[in-house]
Structure formats: C-alpha cells, structure tokens
Design an enzyme around this catalytic site. Sequence first.
Site, short mmCIF file in Angstrom:
data_model
loop_
_atom_site.label_atom_id
_atom_site.label_comp_id
_atom_site.label_asym_id
_atom_site.label_seq_id
_atom_site.Cartn_x
_atom_site.Cartn_y
_atom_site.Cartn_z
CG HIS A 54 -19.68 17.28 14.59
ND1 HIS A 54 -20.18 16.00 14.68
CD2 HIS A 54 -20.69 18.03 14.12
CE1 HIS A 54 -21.45 15.97 14.29
NE2 HIS A 54 -21.79 17.21 13.94
CB CYS A 113 -24.21 16.37 16.47
SG CYS A 113 -25.09 17.23 15.18
CD GLU A 158 -17.45 13.92 15.57
OE1 GLU A 158 -17.38 14.73 16.51
OE2 GLU A 158 -18.45 13.81 14.83
#
Lengths: 762, 85, 230
Positions: free
Chosen positions: C203, C86, C205
């Site tokens: 994302h 990002c 994560e």
Amino acid sequence: MSTTISAVQPRPGDPAITPELVAEHGLTPFEYEKLLGLLGREPTFTELGIVSALWSEHCSYKHSRPVLKTLPTEAPYVLQGPGENAGVISVGDGWAVAFKIESHNHPSAVEPYQGAATGVGGILRDVFTMGARPIAMLNSLRFGSLDTPRVRWLMAGVVKGIGDYGNCIGVPTVAGDVMFDPAYEGNPLVNAMCVGLMREDELITAKAEGVGNPILVVGARTGRDGIHGASFASEDLSEENEAKRPRVQVGDPFTEKLLLEASLELIRSGHIVAIQDMGAAGLTSSSAEMAERGDVGVVIDVTKVPVREEGMTPYEILLSESQERMLVVARRGHEEQAAAILRKWDLQAEVIGEVIAEPVYRVVEGDRVVAEFPGSRLVTECPQYFPEARESDVIVALRARDPHAVAERDEEADPVWTLTQLLSSPTIANKRWIYRQYDSQVRTSTVVGPGAADAAVVRLRGTNKALALKTDCNSRYVYLDPRMGGRIAVAEAARNVACTGGRPMAITNCLNFGNPKKPDVFFQFREAVFGMGEACRALGTPVTGGNVSLYNENPLGAVFPTPTVGMVGLIENIDHVTRSSFRTAGDSIILLGESTDELGASEYLSRVHNLTIGAVPSVDLDHEKRLVDALLAAIAAGVVHSAHDTSEGGVAVALAECCMGDRDATLGATVDVSEALVSSDRALLWGEAQGRVLVSTADVEGVLGIARAHGIAARTIGLVTAESRLVIRAGARTLDTPLAPLADAYFDAIPALMQRAAMATT
Amino acid sequence: MSRFRVSVHIVPRKGLLDPQGKAVSDALHALGFADVEDTRIGRYIVLDVKAESAAAAELSVKAMCDKLLANPVTEDYRIASTVTA
Amino acid sequence: MKFGIVTFPGSNCDVDALHAVTDQLGQTAVSLWHRDHDIQGCDVLILPGGFSYGDALRAGAIARFSPIMQEVIAHAERGAPVIGICNGFQILCESHLLPGALMRNAEMQFICDWVHIRTEGKAPMYLGGYEPSQVLRIPVAHGEGRFAADESTLDALEQNEQVVFRYCNGSGAITDAANCNGAMRNIAGIVNVNRNVLGMMPHPERAVESLLGSTDGLPLFESLLAQVGA
C-alpha cells in the site's frame, strides 16, 4: 397502517401456555405473575417470547442494574452516558468520540469464527447508529490453556472471525488484550470494542419520537438465525428439528459496510429521527427500547418484515437475531428520500410499523393482533433482583496463602530460566500471531498499532490530537480479590493510556461473570463493580456504557470474574505520542513508583508454580492519579523517550519487553532494581506491585523533578546499552543474558503452539 | 482393499445466511441473469480412499466430514459420487 | 493533476488514497462511484484496496463488471495512468488489464505487516522518483496477495522488465523468508506492456507520512506528477 384494535388472540398452532413452557422461556413463577398482572390475562405464545427476551439479563439488567447504578457516569465532556447504543464524549474542537465494548462469549463458544465475527459486527452498529464513523476496533479475549487442541481451535477461529470482519469493513483493529487460564477452558470470552468519531452536532439517539412517523427495517432479510435459545434449548428436540432451526448467526461484513455508509448518510440527511441496531433479541428489543426511550407507543406488522425463509411465525420474526439489520424511525413524508439513499447502497428498506400516541406496544400479523402490552416501559417493568452476596470460603483461603512460603523450583537458581518461562507464557508472550491477522492500518490514522506501546494511538485527522485506546483486566486479581481487582483493571488501563501520552477520559466496561444467582458469583460482581467505581472516581474517568455478560460457566465452574475495561484517552498534541521500547543507548532508566514484597496473584506463581494464590497487590488510587499526572507532565515536557508500565511478570518482564521492541533487539539494559525495604528478591524481579512505570530518558533531573513535584517516588535504576544484553541485579541475585534467546521465547511461543492447530480455521 | 474416489459437496447449511452466495446472486442479477433465484457457494472435495467396499469408503468419508471437512454447526455435506479409482 | 479514486461496494482504502493525493501531494481528487460512466476528466485513476463485493467468488471477480470498469479500460488503452492497489490489483488482473492472478497467501492467513520491496524493471511513470533497486519499507494488508502466473508469462514479464516491485529483506536481498505471501518469484507489483497500468499488493498510500512510519510511497506519486505533468 390499520389502527383497528381487536383483542389479542393466540395464533392457530401456538403451543398452550403451560408452567413448563414458561420455565423454558426463563421466566420465574414470580416474573410470570408480574406478567399476568401487567396484561390482566394469560399471554400468547408470541407475548411470552417477547417478554422472555426483554426480561433476560442481557436486555433488562435485572440482577445487575442496582449495582451498576453506583458507577460514576458524569463529567463535563460526557455527551451521552449509559443507556444508549454507545457512550459519547467530547474531545474538543467540535469533535466527539462514541465508544462501547460488548461481549459475544456464548456464540463464540459454539462457533468461534461466526461468533466473533458477529460480535464485531454488532459493536460496530452500536457505534455508527450514534452517528459516528468507526475509526478503531479493540478486542479483549480470554481462553483456556493453549496446550489443548480445542482451545487452539477456538482461538484460531475467533481471531480469524474478528480479522475477516474488521478487515473487510475497513476499520483498523488497533489494540486488545489476551489472557490464558484454565478457568476459561469451556467458556472463552470475546469482548469487542469499537470507537467512532463524529462532529458533536451529528449525535443522534435511538429514541422513537413523533406520532405518525414510520418505522422501517433496513438491511439484511430476517431468517431463523439465533432465535432466542430459551424455547429451543429443550433436550428433546430431534436432530431433524434442530437442523431446521439454525441458531448460529452468520456475519456479512460486506452488507455491514453498505449499512455503515448508508446509515451515516441517512443520519446526516435529516430524513430520520432515530436508528438502532437490531442486536440481541432483534426486532423485539430494538423496537421496545426505542419506544421506551421516546415514551411513545409503537405498532409493528410482522408480515411487512422481509424474510429469508418461508413460513416464519411472528414469534420467530420478532426474536430472530439475523445480523446486519437496523430499525429506523423516519420522518413522516420522508420515507421515499430515505429509501433512495438506501437504494444507492443496494439496501432494502420496508416500512413495518409506526409510532403511535397510544401508550402500547402492539404487534400485528396483517389484521390480527398477536401481542399487545400496555404502557411504553415494557423493558423496565422487569422485576429487579438483589441477589445474596457472600464470598466463597475457597477464595478466602486461597488469598490467605503466603506466596513467599512457596518453595523455589531448582531451575529457579538461574533467574534467566524463570524469565524465559514468563516471556514464553502465552499471556505475556508477543501476540503478533494474532494481530498480524488484523488490518491495523486501514484509514491511515494508526500512529501506534498493536505491540508498539502500552496503548494504541489513533490520530484525529484534521486536528493535532490523537486518541489513546486500551482494553485491560487482570482477572486473576479479580478472582482472588474482586474489589482490588476491579480497581486495578481501571488503574492499569489508565496507566497504559498515560504511558503513550494520553489523558484518561472515560471507560466502557464489559462485565463477564458467572451465574449471579450464586452468592459467591454475585459477591464477585458487586465487589468488582464497586472497585471499578472507586477507581473511576479517583481517576476522573466516568463509565459511559457497556455490557453485562453473566452465566459464563459450565459444570466445572465459572470463568474468572472478568470486568474488562475499555479506556479512551486523549493526546492533546500528537508530538507527545510515546512508545514503550527503549530508543537510545545511553539513556537512563527510571522506575516511577515503588517496588514491594508483594508476590501474590502473580503470573510468576501461575506460570512457574501453577498456583493462583496470595493477596492481590494493593493499589493506591490517589498514587495512581498522581502517577498519571506526573507521566503526562514529563511527556509534555519532552523528557520521556519511552514509557512502559510493569504488569504481569513484574519489573524483569517489563525491562525485557522494553528491549524487544522488535525482534532484532539491538538495545539492551543494565539495571539494579534492589530496594532497601524489599526483602524478597523474587518479589523484586517478578512481583506485580502496582503504580510502577519504567521510563527511559536523557534528562534524569527533568524526570525526577517532575516526579517529585507530583509526590511520586522515582529513582534511576540503570542504563540503556548498545549491547543486546539484559543485566538485572535484584538483591543477592543477578540475571545476565543475551537478548536473542529471550526474543526467541517471547516471539515464538504462540506461533509454536498454534503451529499444531493446522486446519483449525473455519 | 480397493481404492475408491469419493466426491463430497459441502455447502452452507440450509437456512443460514450465505453472504458469498448472496453477493454472487446480486451480481448475476446485475449482469442480466434474472432467472437466478438463489446461489449457495461451498466446497467440492475429492478423496481417494482405500476401503473394503464402496459403502465402507463412504462411511469413512462421512466420519471425515463430521470430524474435519465440514463444520457441523454451519455446513451440510453430501457425498456426490463414489467410483472405483 | 486530477486523480479519480473508484469506490466499489466494499472498497475501504478509497479514502486513504484520496487523503494521500490531496493532503500529502496537494493534488485534486474526486471519488468515482462504481456505477458512474464518467471519469470527470481525471488524469490518473486509482482502484483502491478493500473487499469489493466482499471478495465473493474471487477477489475482484465481480467488481470487474461494474460500469466504471469500461471507462477504466478505455483510460488504460489511451495510455493514461491506472493504479490498482491491493484489491485494485486483483481487479486489474480479473479485468485482464494485467496478466496473472492473486491467490490465497501461502500461510493461508490474512497478513497485515510492514515489509520491504525493491524497485526494478522499467516504468518511468511510477519509478522515476526512485533509485534503481531502491529498498522501500511499506505496509501490506491482504489475504489473497500471492501473485501467480504460468512460467511463460512470468518469463515474459521479466524479459520485458514489467516486474517493478519484489519482496526483499531489509538489505534488498530477494529471499524466501522475505516473501510474505509466497508470491511467485517474489513479485509484489507489475506494469502492463505499455507501462501505464500498475498493480501492486503493498500500500503506497499508507507510506506517505513519517507520522505513520514511512514516506517510501511518496516518490511513486511524485513520479507521476513529474512524468505526466501537474
């Protein structure tokens, strides 16, 4: 700091204190007399400004305090009740949750983007100044009809403002509620709630303590932003003059993020004793409130305050509402360590004053005393009022009207038409257009984000627990019957929290009303608060703080009375998290609670007949408490696949929502909601009888048994089906439709309206 | 009717905090540009407008600024140039 | 394996990345401050999501001048893994560790949503744990994520198999409707020529726990462990 005491003197250039100037500052002759008595002399211009801010409703609660005092505020797990920056409750294992809701209505009406953004910033500061790390944001919004371009512009700006601020600072926006009604046409409501997490022993309060301790201002420089409207609201300000005095506050989430990290580090470091946001009325209210809580005196030198503009007067510095600033009381001798932490985060800190033993609130400009008030209780010196309360005859008449006497429209012959109307009503329609602009996942703890359950669920990392969070208020109910509406606001929030598996713990409230000096408005305020108090007592959810926003009105009238509830619930076991949409074809659908003939105050009457009339559905608080307990027991027993309360639009809308967890709507339902004792088919479908929840289950006996044990009526009304179709029998009527057109109505309504709002964003 | 190219600067209103400008000022300082005292970041809009005269074109652009291009609450605008397009 | 997660002023997904690699993968991780000059012997560097410097000027434009970025560049030049997620992707582009740029989303709004992306290209360090053309369900959360580059750069990226993720629909088709931010050629993630620097808008994560809705990001980190060695 110089402790030489000289007499207070007007500054050169200060305007003379005239009755007109006093009136412009919002002080009544009675209040001015009180001020003269307090000072024993005529106030200076600076002092008048200070008092006008501190004795405003926002700071003094002068019209609302006696009523607010009736609310329950205690429970064994409440660590901090009202009166601090935020309330705090223990959630076990040494963890505590700080939370509060606050309005930013008036600024958002002028400049929706910055108004909403700075509202988010302010409530974040209220929470992290308690020592808690913000973990979730919610918001409760009220707008006029989306059919008008101005309302679309307002909503686009408010949503973008909330999103840009929360997204940037890295706190997920996880839930909220939005309602549209022409009553909010000129006065949108923007209420933001923040929830933070901390260890219990990290709790810090905003109490100035320790004579000799230095007072620091931290963060952004002070400009002329948002200086108290009172003195600049006069009509004859020239345009040029106006341009020199910008009143709009501009938010800077990047600086706020630094302030957040630095504040938490400062609090943990032990170098400071107190910290408070400089919110409404800025330096004035933060310093006076901290002094009052600590029962000490303070002296502040305005020349030490870092300013953004030249030539700012003490009056302006004291009343500026520049954002992203904090007032800190450091431990004497620890200033340098505190400053070092702030420097790491690129923040400025200046010592601007100190805590003194002498009970006095003193402001100096270099060696000139520009304001001095005896005592340390300047805020509560404000007179309290007990305004007249009398219900409006108009509302009595509206409430008395019989909704069953309202003739059906021809189109209603097909109940699918009515259901489509309701699902596309912006108040009911899917809010994805709004929440897709909010980062609801940052911090990777959002188990249930917006739109997926009756409340958001945020896990508490490192434990097996989670929080269930929701804001609620059906203000149409409060308008037609403030006592009942106040009760329902709390009961519905509790029901929503329980539907996700959370035990309702406590609430924060944001009381948005009109002008309290009008007897009908004060009646609404008093009754709504009484109703909330009754529900809070019945449900065991104390009020730990909140905010009062009055004067939400324009020449056309006041907003619907809107006492927004922000509820925090605790999910003891993360495995118990329950969503609202159906999960498995073949599951039975059980209706907990009983349908009634009630149809008044419904979204159906508003949307289909453009009427706000009739008796508000009655709520049985004892039943609501047992319903919550039954839901939690059934969820803990593992027999609940989904749970969704019925609210606006009644059972029919709730069933449709349960089928449309996602747009593809692969599961349907076939049910019969008829009840022997209910004669109105309209009420069966669209009525908003309270205390009802739709549960889907594979273990019918398990759910029915638990409901029985809690004294809750429960019966199987049908099945979840594998066909994407909704079939509802209600008395003599049958509603039978594929889900696709319902999904189109439900998901496309707001995007279609907002499509017309091109270029509406700031 | 002639065509005019009207250029408008739109900047955050004087006295209002400009968070973006502040962040850029700080970054420039960090990069050694110590002589930067203030940075304000706005928009530059170029419009081609049909009008009777340059003055009429400007008048029309001012109306556009008041109504849409600038936010009257937070921004100031200034017509930077008007030339025949 | 030791991960270093860089915190710039305004980073806000740094803690999430830290939790992903420690809690879910059991690796060690340290937080690196943007003013640091020492990467503390980290094997993998992650530039996390967020709004470094408030996205002033252009997302990532100021962060690239942070002292730590010299170390990040040196680490990348040694062929060691660098991941930009990002805002981290934006910083890698601004730093010229990756080609192209990230522009305002086509619909001019911030988008937080679940999307699908499809693996492709050649980047064993990151894709080793995925099937070819595997469809992942993963969150996005950005306002400036529309990948853009000139045609020759895009052609080169494709010919060289540097495009590693594209936005697709649930069944893996690369469609306009699935292109959440209007990225050129649906590009969601790319690697550099040496295939050790990865930039992606979605994302990973946020997709490492079934509790939060997806574990499709886990293989990305697991690939690193397998390829670079624990």
